[in-house]
Design a protein around this motif. Structure first.
Motif, PDB file in Angstrom:
ATOM      1  N   ASN A  17       6.314 -32.907 -50.387  1.00 14.93           N
ATOM      2  CA  ASN A  17       6.984 -31.547 -49.846  1.00 14.93           C
ATOM      3  C   ASN A  17       8.177 -31.176 -50.333  1.00 14.93           C
ATOM      4  N   HIS A  18       8.575 -30.429 -50.495  1.00 16.46           N
ATOM      5  CA  HIS A  18      10.024 -30.321 -51.118  1.00 16.46           C
ATOM      6  C   HIS A  18      11.021 -29.338 -50.963  1.00 16.46           C
ATOM      7  N   VAL A  19      11.997 -29.923 -50.378  1.00 15.46           N
ATOM      8  CA  VAL A  19      13.148 -28.746 -49.601  1.00 15.46           C
ATOM      9  C   VAL A  19      14.427 -28.789 -50.597  1.00 15.46           C
ATOM     10  N   VAL A  20      15.063 -28.213 -50.641  1.00 10.58           N
ATOM     11  CA  VAL A  20      16.555 -27.814 -51.290  1.00 10.58           C
ATOM     12  C   VAL A  20      17.797 -28.782 -49.925  1.00 10.58           C
ATOM     13  N   GLN A  21      18.111 -29.259 -50.025  1.00 15.21           N
ATOM     14  CA  GLN A  21      18.971 -29.260 -48.718  1.00 15.21           C
ATOM     15  C   GLN A  21      20.073 -30.197 -49.479  1.00 15.21           C
ATOM     16  N   TRP A  22      21.429 -30.740 -48.937  1.00 14.84           N
ATOM     17  CA  TRP A  22      22.270 -31.906 -49.054  1.00 14.84           C
ATOM     18  C   TRP A  22      23.438 -31.689 -50.561  1.00 14.84           C
ATOM     19  N   GLY A  23      23.469 -30.347 -50.397  1.00 14.95           N
ATOM     20  CA  GLY A  23      24.577 -30.156 -51.784  1.00 14.95           C
ATOM     21  C   GLY A  23      23.484 -29.360 -52.483  1.00 14.95           C
TER      22      GLY A  23
END
Length: 122
Positions: A17-23
């Motif tokens: 699974n993919h998430v956009v996080q950490w800058g």
């Protein structure tokens, strides 16, 4: 490799699974465990971070275009970042990302591995 190609490759791996996080980084997980990150580049070029075996870690630390991963390696973890890659190195990068996926998935509980259909031949 660009971020679209990176995301397509990571998406092709089972139970990810993919998430956009950490800058605004592209963070890929198997179940809930991170195995690859696209981002964290200081050079405005794609950068890819992944977990490695101890042997590959020391090998890649000496290779041009690779460095100990920001944030992770400083905590003693064996994570590498490719920050200067060429198109000719894309297959090599895919190998290291797939190995990171394998290493991280083996760290999941046996019950979780069975539930996700992972590592059944191992």
């Amino acid at each position: 490799m660009n971020y679209d190609e990176f995301n397509d490759f990571c998406k092709s791996l089972k139970a990810t699974n993919h998430v956009v996080q950490w800058g605004n980084s592209h963070v890929w997980k198997v179940d809930t465990k991170v195995f690859a990150v696209g981002g964290w580049s200081k050079e405005n070029k794609p950068a890819f971070t992944f977990k490695t075996s101890e042997q590959n870690y020391y090998f890649l630390c000496e290779k041009d275009g690779y460095r100990p991963a920001p944030y992770l390696a400083s905590r003693g973890m064996k994570w590498i970042q490719q920050y200067l890659g060429t198109e000719a190195e894309d297959e090599e990068l895919k190998y290291y990302i797939a190995e990171s996926y394998r290493i991280v998935s083996l760290g999941l509980s046996k019950k979780k591995q069975i539930e996700l259909g992972l590592n059944q031949g191992v």
